[in-house]
Design a protein around this motif. Sequence first.
Motif: not given
Length: 474
Positions: A330, A333-334, A336-338, A340-341, A344
Amino acid sequence: METSVVFLLCVSVFPGFSQGRVVGEDETGFAECNTFFPGQVPPEGFTEPFHVKICQQYNKEPRFATLYSTKDKIPLYSAFKYTKPGRSEEENWLVEPQIDDPENDLREMVHEADLVGTVANLGTNQALTSDYVGSGYVRGLLNPSLLNEEDFQMATYTLTNAVPLSPSLSKSWHRDIGRVVEQALVPHCSKKNHLYLLAGAIPSSVRVKGKVSVPETLWLAACCEAPEGWSLGLVKKMNDENSLVDLTVGELEKQLLAGVHLFKGHCGEDNKSQEKTAVLQAVSQIRSGEQVGTSDNQETKDGGLVRKVAGIIATPFIRLLELLIYVFVELVKFVFYFLWLVIKRVGGTILGGVYNLWNGVVSYFKAISMVLISIPYDIGRVIVNICLGFLQIVQDVVSLTYMILRIPVGFVLHLAAFPYHSICAIPSVLKDMATGIGGTFSLVIDATAALLHGFYYLAGHIVKRFVPKGSSDD
């Protein structure tokens, strides 16, 4: 109504399959597929006119034999032998053309999609794939592909070898047949190439889409044709997928049609040999869920106890490890998500600026191009307008000249002589005017005299009318 699955097992040698074909009435038994029966004698007692014998062939060799019911649209039994299982083949379902169209030239199993428009009355006497779609049933194989080598597996995927089963029952059927044949029957038949197997179904009144009968019972029979030969039947109840009930072939035959005999001479049905006893013990172990083998049972139980204790001790650590792995996953994942934002947003801003700059450059060059293109256009338009004006002037001059030249010469002469004639005509006009005036004056005098004369005449007449005449003396 309680339904049940019956397994009847028999041992025999099968030569091989290739293409599927319907056996003609003039042929004995199942023709070249008779080798799948003990003594090459098929079961007796299946004599209804809607019972069709099929020698299932693939790659031009016989693979197994099937008795098919065109009334119930399911096989009543398939006769086969155990071959060394190969790797699992992809399901590729076939149909038998000659069941629906006996006059058809196709002599082998064919993919259903390849028969559309080529076989008359396709699906009239056999089930099709569309009969199973959305029904809640799957195509359960009587002759399971898992008991066959690769070429044989391909031959089993024919709808003439399939019956409607629930997904769980189909899985249980294949699992139990595989264990019974491989762990109980094959190891205890001294002539393994003489182990004959019959797998069948008893139709019920329940129909899939009003067409295909859902089996009331499935059965499997085995016959080991050897000096110490034996035969055996097994029953699996459909409301209890883990149950297996063994019975004799004779007891199984009583559950089928009257007068049915599955094996010639009952294939050692009454034999009490050690091999048959071992088979029954193996079936009992399979029924209880134990692994059949030659290892010591006590050691197996002790090993199982040790594994259970070890599992109890290791469970908390395993759960803690799973929790740590979950938290780590998790967290990753967090992160990588950060990232990615961020990427982006930054990427979106950069791409937006580049896009706007590109639009500005394109608009600038577009405007310049339009101006440059319009310059020669405007010059050309001015030149054209000058030329058109000049041509209009020339046209007007020519038109005026033409109109002047069109005037007649006589009209010009008359117009020039008009003053002369006008002056010369003045005396005649004055004379005519004087004559007219004199005539008018004379006419007035004559009219006045005539009027007076008329009044005189009228007065005289009135006097004569109304004044009496006097005497002569008067």
